[in-house]
Scaffold this active site. Structure first.
Site, PDB file in Angstrom:
ATOM      1  N   CYS A 114     -45.607   8.272  31.236  1.00 46.76           N
ATOM      2  CA  CYS A 114     -46.721   7.361  31.537  1.00 46.76           C
ATOM      3  C   CYS A 114     -48.038   7.808  30.922  1.00 46.76           C
ATOM      4  CB  CYS A 114     -46.861   7.201  33.044  1.00 46.76           C
ATOM      5  SG  CYS A 114     -45.351   6.585  33.797  1.00 46.76           S
ATOM      6  N   HIS A 255     -53.808   4.521  34.558  1.00 44.75           N
ATOM      7  CA  HIS A 255     -52.402   4.132  34.432  1.00 44.75           C
ATOM      8  C   HIS A 255     -52.016   3.380  35.708  1.00 44.75           C
ATOM      9  CE1 HIS A 255     -48.164   4.131  34.213  1.00 44.75           C
ATOM     10  NE2 HIS A 255     -47.981   5.100  35.090  1.00 44.75           N
ATOM     11  N   ASN A 285     -45.333  -0.824  37.033  1.00 48.55           N
ATOM     12  CA  ASN A 285     -45.577   0.369  36.213  1.00 48.55           C
ATOM     13  C   ASN A 285     -44.847   0.201  34.873  1.00 48.55           C
ATOM     14  OD1 ASN A 285     -45.559   2.898  35.024  1.00 48.55           O
ATOM     15  ND2 ASN A 285     -45.108   4.003  36.917  1.00 48.55           N
TER      16      ASN A 285
END
Ligand code: COA
Length: 332
Positions: A114, A255, A285
């Site tokens: 990520c 993020h 996500n």
């Protein structure tokens, strides 16, 4: 002296959505539980014949178009992904570069989960500032649905597919340059979030996808705590190092993993709600794609203007984490 400037942004999400309601028919969960614990309402899912490079290509086309830089002048293409089209080779970046008609550029993928977009931002900055490259196309692209176990309620509610891209180019004007990028990693926490098998550490006879455990596995609760602690410190550090206060940040673009992580870090930095960019509810996500997808959202809403200061932060498997202070400096 040469500096690196953030010129343009683009993103793409596949059409099909997977809502919380859909997930209740697949695992033992509820819209209420998912919304309360994560802030996610739906995520976009690619079709079987839509690969990570297809998503990345569409995002990259937009970023290139908006940059005002000709594809012939792009001398490096870097893709951050943990769901590449092919397990080992060719890299997703080479596929995207070729489909864009970019010839003879350096092209490669990186794996930083990520935190991928912050990592490729630092790579573009370093190559440009060293004088080795002039115009770098960076892409975060993920088809996480391909590595998600849809029988595991602890992970399948979180992840989605999508891509975002940006063009970073050389400038002599320090006033428009990317200010700073931090990147870090700590393999001591590798087991918090991983795809345990399928690589060179697996026995040859265990390479069947399901048996080999090639899907993501996560210790969610521990990951959550380490994420909040690490990110808060990292973001405080980058602000302090550069003598910048959180009030001067126009857009805080974290993020998009979980609303509660974003809120905890935002509160620790005393960010006002209007500073915080939130897309987790509609995309879930999307790992390395989430930050450029979020930047693209504010761009398309007309909220991102030339000269705006953005604070990016990310955290992911590895563990990896990072942050960046970036001015939006379009050429056109
Ligand atoms: N629906 C309903 N219940 C669920 C569930 C779901 N989708 N997933 C887990 N549960 C249950 C657990 O089984 C557990 O039940 P138990 O108490 O009977 O054992 C209970 O909910 C609490 O589990 P826990 O894992 O402690 O929940 P949590 O509050 O930590 O929330 C996450 C789980 C995954 C949402 C949260 O830990 C998280 O977001 N972590 C960070 C993940 C992340 O961002 N990863 C990517 C980093 S880039």
């Amino acid at each position: 002296m040469v500096y690196a400037a953030f010129r343009s942004i683009g993103a793409y999400v596949p059409q099909k959505t997977l809502t919380n309601e859909d997930l209740t028919r697949m695992v033992d969960t509820s819209d209420e539980w998912i919304t309360k614990r994560t802030g996610i309402k739906e995520r976009h899912i690619a079709t079987d014949d839509e690969f990570t490079s297809d998503l990345g290509l569409k995002a990259a086309q937009k970023a290139l178009e908006r940059s005002g830089i000709a594809k012939e002048d792009i001398d490096m293409v870097v893709c951050a992904t943990i769901s590449p089209d092919y397990f080992c080779m060719p890299s997703t970046a080479t596929i995207i570069a070729t489909k864009l008609g970019i010839k003879n550029a350096t092209a490669f993928d990186i794996s930083a989960a990520c935190t991928g977009f912050v990592y490729i931002l630092s790579i573009a900055k370093a190559f440009i500032e060293s004088g080795m490259k002039k115009n770098v196309l960076i892409i975060g692209a993920e088809k996480l649905s391909a590595i998600t176990d849809y029988s595991d309620r602890g992970t399948c509610i979180l992840f989605g597919d999508g891509a975002g891209a940006a063009v970073i180019s050389a400038t002599e004007n320090k006033e428009e340059a990317i200010i700073d990028v931090h990147t870090s990693a700590d393999g001591e926490y590798a087991d918090l979030l991983m795809t345990p098998n399928g690589g060179s550490g697996s026995a040859h006879d265990a390479l069947d996808k399901e048996a080999a455990g090639c899907f993501m596995q996560m210790k969610g609760n521990e990951t959550f705590k380490v994420a909040v602690r690490t990110l808060t410190q990292d973001v405080k550090d980058i602000l302090e190092t550069n003598n910048i206060t959180s009030e001067s940040i126009k857009h805080f673009v974290p993020h998009q993993a979980n609303y509660r992580i974003i809120k905890a870090v935002g509160d620790a930095l005393k960010m006002q709600p209007e500073q915080v960019v939130l897309t987790v509810a509609k995309y879930g996500n999307t790992s390395g794609a989430s930050i450029p997808m979020a930047i693209n959202d504010i761009y398309e809403e007309g909220r991102l203007e030339a000269g705006d200061l953005m604070l990016l932060d990310a955290f992911g498997g590895g563990l990896t984490w990072g942050s960046a202070l970036v001015l939006f400096s379009p050429l056109q």
